[in-house]
Structures are given as C-alpha cells and as structure tokens.
Design a protein around this motif. Structure first.
Motif, mmCIF file in Angstrom:
data_model
loop_
_atom_site.group_PDB
_atom_site.id
_atom_site.type_symbol
_atom_site.label_atom_id
_atom_site.label_comp_id
_atom_site.label_asym_id
_atom_site.label_seq_id
_atom_site.Cartn_x
_atom_site.Cartn_y
_atom_site.Cartn_z
ATOM 1 N N PHE A 5 0.878 -0.942 0.287
ATOM 2 C CA PHE A 5 0.506 0.570 -0.002
ATOM 3 C C PHE A 5 1.356 1.309 0.073
ATOM 4 O O PHE A 5 1.877 0.491 0.466
ATOM 5 C CB PHE A 5 -0.716 0.084 1.228
ATOM 6 C CG PHE A 5 -1.687 -1.451 0.554
ATOM 7 C CD1 PHE A 5 -3.126 -0.883 0.896
ATOM 8 C CD2 PHE A 5 -1.407 -2.267 1.881
ATOM 9 C CE1 PHE A 5 -3.911 -1.792 0.680
ATOM 10 C CE2 PHE A 5 -1.816 -3.581 2.511
ATOM 11 C CZ PHE A 5 -3.470 -3.418 1.307
ATOM 12 N N PHE A 6 0.400 1.853 -0.763
ATOM 13 C CA PHE A 6 1.245 3.495 -0.686
ATOM 14 C C PHE A 6 0.966 5.381 -0.248
ATOM 15 O O PHE A 6 -0.196 6.210 -1.040
ATOM 16 C CB PHE A 6 1.346 3.367 -2.103
ATOM 17 C CG PHE A 6 1.833 2.752 -2.620
ATOM 18 C CD1 PHE A 6 3.756 1.961 -2.763
ATOM 19 C CD2 PHE A 6 1.593 1.508 -3.429
ATOM 20 C CE1 PHE A 6 3.917 1.321 -2.991
ATOM 21 C CE2 PHE A 6 2.371 0.139 -4.512
ATOM 22 C CZ PHE A 6 3.233 0.287 -3.843
ATOM 23 N N SER A 50 4.375 21.645 0.671
ATOM 24 C CA SER A 50 3.267 20.322 1.389
ATOM 25 C C SER A 50 4.095 19.945 1.802
ATOM 26 O O SER A 50 3.737 19.316 3.445
ATOM 27 C CB SER A 50 2.675 20.088 0.779
ATOM 28 O OG SER A 50 3.043 19.501 -0.118
ATOM 29 N N GLY A 51 5.324 19.449 2.155
ATOM 30 C CA GLY A 51 6.408 18.149 3.283
ATOM 31 C C GLY A 51 5.473 17.282 2.679
ATOM 32 O O GLY A 51 4.943 15.532 3.360
ATOM 33 N N THR A 52 4.836 16.633 1.758
ATOM 34 C CA THR A 52 4.667 15.567 1.241
ATOM 35 C C THR A 52 5.583 14.078 1.063
ATOM 36 O O THR A 52 6.615 14.413 1.113
ATOM 37 C CB THR A 52 3.897 15.624 -0.274
ATOM 38 O OG1 THR A 52 2.918 16.640 -0.170
ATOM 39 C CG2 THR A 52 3.101 13.954 -1.105
ATOM 40 N N VAL A 53 4.656 13.276 1.534
ATOM 41 C CA VAL A 53 5.652 11.925 1.524
ATOM 42 C C VAL A 53 5.202 10.715 1.359
ATOM 43 O O VAL A 53 3.906 10.405 1.622
ATOM 44 C CB VAL A 53 5.949 11.660 3.370
ATOM 45 C CG1 VAL A 53 7.203 10.436 3.611
ATOM 46 C CG2 VAL A 53 6.987 12.971 3.471
ATOM 47 N N VAL A 54 4.982 9.970 0.216
ATOM 48 C CA VAL A 54 4.351 8.891 -0.547
ATOM 49 C C VAL A 54 5.301 7.790 0.615
ATOM 50 O O VAL A 54 6.722 7.461 1.086
ATOM 51 C CB VAL A 54 5.212 8.470 -1.336
ATOM 52 C CG1 VAL A 54 4.630 6.737 -2.192
ATOM 53 C CG2 VAL A 54 4.407 9.277 -1.875
ATOM 54 N N PHE A 55 4.505 6.565 1.251
ATOM 55 C CA PHE A 55 4.970 6.038 2.519
ATOM 56 C C PHE A 55 4.778 4.424 1.811
ATOM 57 O O PHE A 55 3.825 4.623 0.533
ATOM 58 C CB PHE A 55 4.182 5.924 3.181
ATOM 59 C CG PHE A 55 3.966 6.665 4.567
ATOM 60 C CD1 PHE A 55 5.378 6.634 5.612
ATOM 61 C CD2 PHE A 55 3.967 7.674 4.544
ATOM 62 C CE1 PHE A 55 5.643 7.602 6.678
ATOM 63 C CE2 PHE A 55 4.132 9.052 5.793
ATOM 64 C CZ PHE A 55 5.370 8.659 6.229
ATOM 65 N N VAL A 56 5.591 3.491 1.783
ATOM 66 C CA VAL A 56 5.269 1.999 1.557
ATOM 67 C C VAL A 56 5.211 1.030 2.318
ATOM 68 O O VAL A 56 5.956 1.051 3.278
ATOM 69 C CB VAL A 56 6.482 1.694 0.498
ATOM 70 C CG1 VAL A 56 6.205 -0.027 -0.291
ATOM 71 C CG2 VAL A 56 6.539 2.212 -1.218
ATOM 72 N N VAL A 57 4.347 -0.448 2.818
ATOM 73 C CA VAL A 57 3.455 -0.244 3.626
ATOM 74 C C VAL A 57 3.153 -1.635 3.355
ATOM 75 O O VAL A 57 3.016 -2.278 1.776
ATOM 76 C CB VAL A 57 2.908 -0.118 4.959
ATOM 77 C CG1 VAL A 57 2.977 1.501 5.260
ATOM 78 C CG2 VAL A 57 1.469 0.026 4.210
#
Length: 75
Positions: A5-6, A50-57
């Motif tokens: 998931f992202f 905006s401080g955007t971060v894409v997580f990978v879980v």
C-alpha cells in the motif's frame, strides 16, 4: 505476489491507499513508491512546501520505505 500500500502524507493529513498493488518483492514495491513520489513532484500544480511523503507498507502495516516528494531533479 504480495500486496503493498502507498499512503501519502500531504499538508499534515494522511491519504490512505485502500486498494494497494501486487508486487513480487518489497524492493519492487519500494521502487514503485519512489516513482509515485517523482510523479507527484513533476506535477506543475504541486505545492513543494506541503511536505509530502509517499509511504510503502506491506499488508501487515509494516513500513517498507518512505519517499519524500522533492523538486524534480533534486535528490
């Protein structure tokens, strides 16, 4: 194949990924997360403050990687 998931953290809020995608390894999922971050950064309407971060879980919720969205061409 495993589902990854992202979710995306943007402007102080988490935007969940309810569907996810199937990948053969966590490395491939992490590469996809980096590609998502690059795609966001290349959007001309993207607010780089905006401080955007894409997580990978993974499906259990364990964080595999995180990719800070940066200006196109920066590390």
């Amino acid at each position: 194949m495993r589902r990854y998931f992202f979710p995306i953290f943007h402007n102080g809020e988490m935007q969940m990924d309810e569907t996810g995608e199937l990948f053969g390894s966590s490395e491939l999922a992490a590469q996809h997360g980096a590609r998502v971050a690059r795609d966001i950064a290349s959007d001309p309407d993207y607010d780089h403050a905006s401080g955007t971060v894409v997580f990978v879980v993974d499906a259990s919720g364990a964080e595999i990687a995180r990719h800070r969205v940066a200006s196109v061409g920066s590390a």
